[in-house]
Design an enzyme around this catalytic site. Structure first.
Site, PDB file in Angstrom:
ATOM      1  N   SER A   1       0.823  -1.218   0.000  1.00 53.52           N
ATOM      2  CA  SER A   1       0.000   0.000   0.000  1.00 53.52           C
ATOM      3  C   SER A   1       0.849   1.257   0.000  1.00 53.52           C
ATOM      4  O   SER A   1       1.972   1.280   0.517  1.00 53.52           O
ATOM      5  CB  SER A   1      -0.892   0.010   1.241  1.00 53.52           C
ATOM      6  OG  SER A   1      -1.613  -1.188   1.323  1.00 53.52           O
TER       7      SER A   1
ATOM      8  N   GLU B   1      -3.507 -14.463   1.223  1.00 55.30           N
ATOM      9  CA  GLU B   1      -3.870 -13.708   2.414  1.00 55.30           C
ATOM     10  C   GLU B   1      -5.233 -14.175   2.926  1.00 55.30           C
ATOM     11  O   GLU B   1      -5.490 -14.192   4.122  1.00 55.30           O
ATOM     12  CB  GLU B   1      -3.907 -12.215   2.082  1.00 55.30           C
ATOM     13  CG  GLU B   1      -3.699 -11.323   3.281  1.00 55.30           C
ATOM     14  CD  GLU B   1      -3.306  -9.901   2.884  1.00 55.30           C
ATOM     15  OE1 GLU B   1      -3.935  -9.342   1.978  1.00 55.30           O
ATOM     16  OE2 GLU B   1      -2.369  -9.370   3.496  1.00 55.30           O
TER      17      GLU B   1
HETATM   18  C1  LIG Z   1      -3.453  -1.208  10.609  1.00 56.66           C
HETATM   19  C2  LIG Z   1      -3.231  -1.481   9.150  1.00 56.66           C
HETATM   20  C3  LIG Z   1      -2.245  -2.365   8.779  1.00 56.66           C
HETATM   21  C4  LIG Z   1      -1.974  -2.586   7.427  1.00 56.66           C
HETATM   22  N1  LIG Z   1      -0.907  -3.377   7.081  1.00 56.66           N
HETATM   23  C5  LIG Z   1      -0.484  -3.373   5.783  1.00 56.66           C
HETATM   24  C6  LIG Z   1       0.750  -3.994   5.426  1.00 56.66           C
HETATM   25  O1  LIG Z   1       1.453  -4.577   6.259  1.00 56.66           O
HETATM   26  N2  LIG Z   1       1.165  -3.893   4.147  1.00 56.66           N
HETATM   27  C7  LIG Z   1       0.430  -3.256   3.173  1.00 56.66           C
HETATM   28  O2  LIG Z   1       0.853  -3.223   2.025  1.00 56.66           O
HETATM   29  N3  LIG Z   1      -0.766  -2.689   3.477  1.00 56.66           N
HETATM   30  C8  LIG Z   1      -1.223  -2.727   4.763  1.00 56.66           C
HETATM   31  N4  LIG Z   1      -2.409  -2.095   5.086  1.00 56.66           N
HETATM   32  C9  LIG Z   1      -3.105  -1.346   4.051  1.00 56.66           C
HETATM   33  C10 LIG Z   1      -4.445  -1.922   3.667  1.00 56.66           C
HETATM   34  O3  LIG Z   1      -4.292  -3.025   2.815  1.00 56.66           O
HETATM   35  C11 LIG Z   1      -5.223  -0.760   2.989  1.00 56.66           C
HETATM   36  O4  LIG Z   1      -5.549   0.149   4.008  1.00 56.66           O
HETATM   37  C12 LIG Z   1      -6.457  -1.248   2.291  1.00 56.66           C
HETATM   38  O5  LIG Z   1      -6.125  -1.921   1.108  1.00 56.66           O
HETATM   39  C13 LIG Z   1      -7.412  -0.065   1.948  1.00 56.66           C
HETATM   40  O6  LIG Z   1      -6.725   0.909   1.233  1.00 56.66           O
HETATM   41  P1  LIG Z   1      -6.778   2.439   1.674  1.00 56.66           P
HETATM   42  O7  LIG Z   1      -6.456   2.543   3.110  1.00 56.66           O
HETATM   43  O8  LIG Z   1      -5.944   3.210   0.710  1.00 56.66           O
HETATM   44  O9  LIG Z   1      -8.291   2.877   1.524  1.00 56.66           O
HETATM   45  P2  LIG Z   1      -9.054   3.159   0.169  1.00 56.66           P
HETATM   46  O10 LIG Z   1      -8.684   2.157  -0.851  1.00 56.66           O
HETATM   47  O11 LIG Z   1      -8.872   4.593  -0.172  1.00 56.66           O
HETATM   48  O12 LIG Z   1     -10.545   2.889   0.606  1.00 56.66           O
HETATM   49  C14 LIG Z   1     -11.304   3.845   1.366  1.00 56.66           C
HETATM   50  C15 LIG Z   1     -12.730   3.319   1.458  1.00 56.66           C
HETATM   51  O13 LIG Z   1     -13.305   3.245   0.142  1.00 56.66           O
HETATM   52  C16 LIG Z   1     -13.773   1.920  -0.099  1.00 56.66           C
HETATM   53  N5  LIG Z   1     -13.520   1.557  -1.504  1.00 56.66           N
HETATM   54  C17 LIG Z   1     -12.356   1.699  -2.185  1.00 56.66           C
HETATM   55  N6  LIG Z   1     -12.510   1.234  -3.451  1.00 56.66           N
HETATM   56  C18 LIG Z   1     -13.780   0.776  -3.562  1.00 56.66           C
HETATM   57  C19 LIG Z   1     -14.538   0.163  -4.593  1.00 56.66           C
HETATM   58  N7  LIG Z   1     -13.995  -0.086  -5.778  1.00 56.66           N
HETATM   59  N8  LIG Z   1     -15.819  -0.188  -4.338  1.00 56.66           N
HETATM   60  C20 LIG Z   1     -16.387   0.055  -3.131  1.00 56.66           C
HETATM   61  N9  LIG Z   1     -15.710   0.647  -2.101  1.00 56.66           N
HETATM   62  C21 LIG Z   1     -14.438   0.989  -2.311  1.00 56.66           C
HETATM   63  C22 LIG Z   1     -12.953   1.017   0.817  1.00 56.66           C
HETATM   64  O14 LIG Z   1     -13.634  -0.170   1.114  1.00 56.66           O
HETATM   65  C23 LIG Z   1     -12.805   1.904   2.052  1.00 56.66           C
HETATM   66  O15 LIG Z   1     -13.966   1.826   2.844  1.00 56.66           O
HETATM   67  C24 LIG Z   1      -2.745  -1.939   6.434  1.00 56.66           C
HETATM   68  C25 LIG Z   1      -3.795  -1.079   6.813  1.00 56.66           C
HETATM   69  C26 LIG Z   1      -4.024  -0.844   8.141  1.00 56.66           C
HETATM   70  C27 LIG Z   1      -5.122   0.126   8.497  1.00 56.66           C
END
Ligand SMILES: Cc1cc2nc3c(=O)[nH]c(=O)nc-3n(C[C@H](O)[C@H](O)[C@H](O)COP(=O)(O)OP(=O)(O)OC[C@H]3O[C@@H](n4cnc5c(N)ncnc54)[C@H](O)[C@@H]3O)c2cc1C
Length: 391
Positions: free
Chosen positions: A129, A244
């Site tokens: 991410s 995963e």
């Molecule tokens: C505590 C924590 C640990 C993590 N650990 C890791 C890690 O070790 N390595 C790593 O690479 N990542 C990690 N992540 C990242 C995690 O995989 C991402 O947070 C996740 O993929 C969501 O991406 P984003 O935060 O950018 O939110 P966004 O993608 O911006 O999403 C925001 C909201 O919009 C919704 N949304 C987005 N796209 C769509 C769609 N097409 N249709 C409907 N709804 C949608 C999502 O469901 C969410 O509710 C971690 C996250 C957290 C919070």
């Protein structure tokens, strides 16, 4: 699928039971029972114990140092671990990058990395991410530019869990600009002590230190650290995301631990009557236990698909989604059953302030993340709609 254990399975169960009886320190059990996770040091110690027994990689094939267990054996192993409040193994090396390395890595990479994952000499973190690239991972912008025998990495990773104790990060980076964004992405292994790599902690509301931002400024990595082919990282990354969901399968089995914690908490008397003896509370707990049992059935089918090398279709997404819902519901139920006592927080490193207390509040807060990481619930719903319902 036959769900009865045969004589060999029962003998295996006894063997596993015997091992767990003598190998899990009481202090770890207390923590698990209290709803706390082990520290990285303890998880490493646990992994080393399992590795010494030959059980370090329960889901891997024998030729790569795994146990080669059948889905039934795996189910028995996880169920027995949950039964005695043993900790879960840490998954980033074992379940995420390890299988990618043995599937797509070259002989040198396999020899170098796989044994050290099993022995816990190497701890891995996942650098996928980025700010602006989570659900829409193909939007990632971290670049890896070729310079002689090196790649030079520049960019920022976000939410990199346990980067603070990892020796390596597996990361998706952009190696070329293509019309189809996914085609320019590669999977590269980065040593965490590389010059130009900086880890900055992110504070989370459960007041434990899990996750980080990782900054990459002119970080040089040998080309030998590329997994598979340049530009094919997206394909490998997708396999990894599917894996995963397999992690969610193991997690789902461990929900039985929580069910016991909830029951114990509900033995608390309020107004002279144990909570569990009140029909409304008993019904809620019973419903939770039934739903956990139903999820186990789905997990068994998922594990069977995986063992036969079959695409689990949308089932992985269903398990991940349901597990996160039940984890959130279960921790809330646990907090409710404990009442005011649930307000206690353990130390920053997860040390219980008292062996007699339970700490589901921290778990309840942390559980919010399970419907975000590994593909958010909305994304899982989307996958299920497309693959199961054909929408
Ligand atoms: C505590 C924590 C640990 C993590 N650990 C890791 C890690 O070790 N390595 C790593 O690479 N990542 C990690 N992540 C990242 C995690 O995989 C991402 O947070 C996740 O993929 C969501 O991406 P984003 O935060 O950018 O939110 P966004 O993608 O911006 O999403 C925001 C909201 O919009 C919704 N949304 C987005 N796209 C769509 C769609 N097409 N249709 C409907 N709804 C949608 C999502 O469901 C969410 O509710 C971690 C996250 C957290 C919070």
């Amino acid at each position: 699928m036959n769900l009865d254990f045969d004589a060999a399975d029962l003998a295996f169960r006894d063997e596993v039971r015997e091992f767990f009886a003598g190998s899990v320190p009481e202090e770890w059990k207390t923590r698990v029972r209290a709803g706390l996770r082990l520290s990285p040091e303890d998880l490493i110690a646990w992994q080393k114990r399992l590795a010494a027994r030959g059980w370090g990689a329960p889901t891997w094939p024998v030729e790569h140092g795994g146990t080669g267990w059948t889905p039934t054996q795996l189910y028995i192993f996880w169920s027995e671990a949950a039964r005695v409040d043993a900790p879960m193994q840490f998954h980033q090396g074992l379940e995420l990058i390890g299988p990618i390395i043995y599937t797509y890595g070259n002989a040198e990479q396999k020899a170098r990395y796989l044994p050290r994952i099993i022995s816990a000499d190497d701890w891995w973190c996942q650098g996928y991410s980025e700010p602006g690239a989570g659900s829409d991972l193909a939007a990632l912008r971290t670049r890896a530019d070729r310079d002689g025998d090196d790649y030079v990495l520049n960019g920022q990773k976000m939410w990199t869990s346990y980067a603070q104790c990892a020796q390596h990060m597996f990361t998706l980076v952009r190696t070329s600009q293509e019309t189809r964004r996914q085609d320019g992405i590669s999977l590269i292994l980065v040593p965490m002590d590389a010059e130009g790599l900086r880890v900055r902690p992110i504070d989370t509301m459960d007041e434990k230190y899990h996750t980080n931002e990782v900054f990459l400024d002119d970080v040089r990595v040998p080309v030998a650290n590329l997994i598979g082919e340049e530009g094919k990282g997206w394909t490998y990354g997708k396999v990894l995301l599917d894996r995963e969901r397999m992690v969610a399968a193991g997690n789902a089995i461990f929900l039985t631990q929580m069910a016991r914690g909830i029951r114990q908490a509900a033995s608390r008397k309020v107004g002279g009557v144990a909570l569990i003896d009140r029909p409304v509370v008993a019904a809620k707990i019973g419903q939770f236990e039934i739903e956990v049992a139903a999820l186990q059935g789905m997990v068994l089918r998922l594990m069977d698909d995986q063992a036969r090398g079959e695409d689990s279709g949308p089932r992985g997404s269903m398990v991940k989604l349901r597990w996160s819902q039940l984890l959130q519901a279960g921790t809330a139920l646990w907090v409710g059953a404990l009442g005011p006592e649930a307000a206690h927080f353990a130390g920053l490193d997860g040390t219980p302030t008292s062996p007699d207390l339970h700490y589901p509040m921290q778990g309840a807060i942390y559980s919010r993340v399970t419907s975000i990481y590994g593909g958010s619930s909305e994304i899982q719903h989307d996958i299920i709609a497309r693959r199961a319902l054909g929408l």
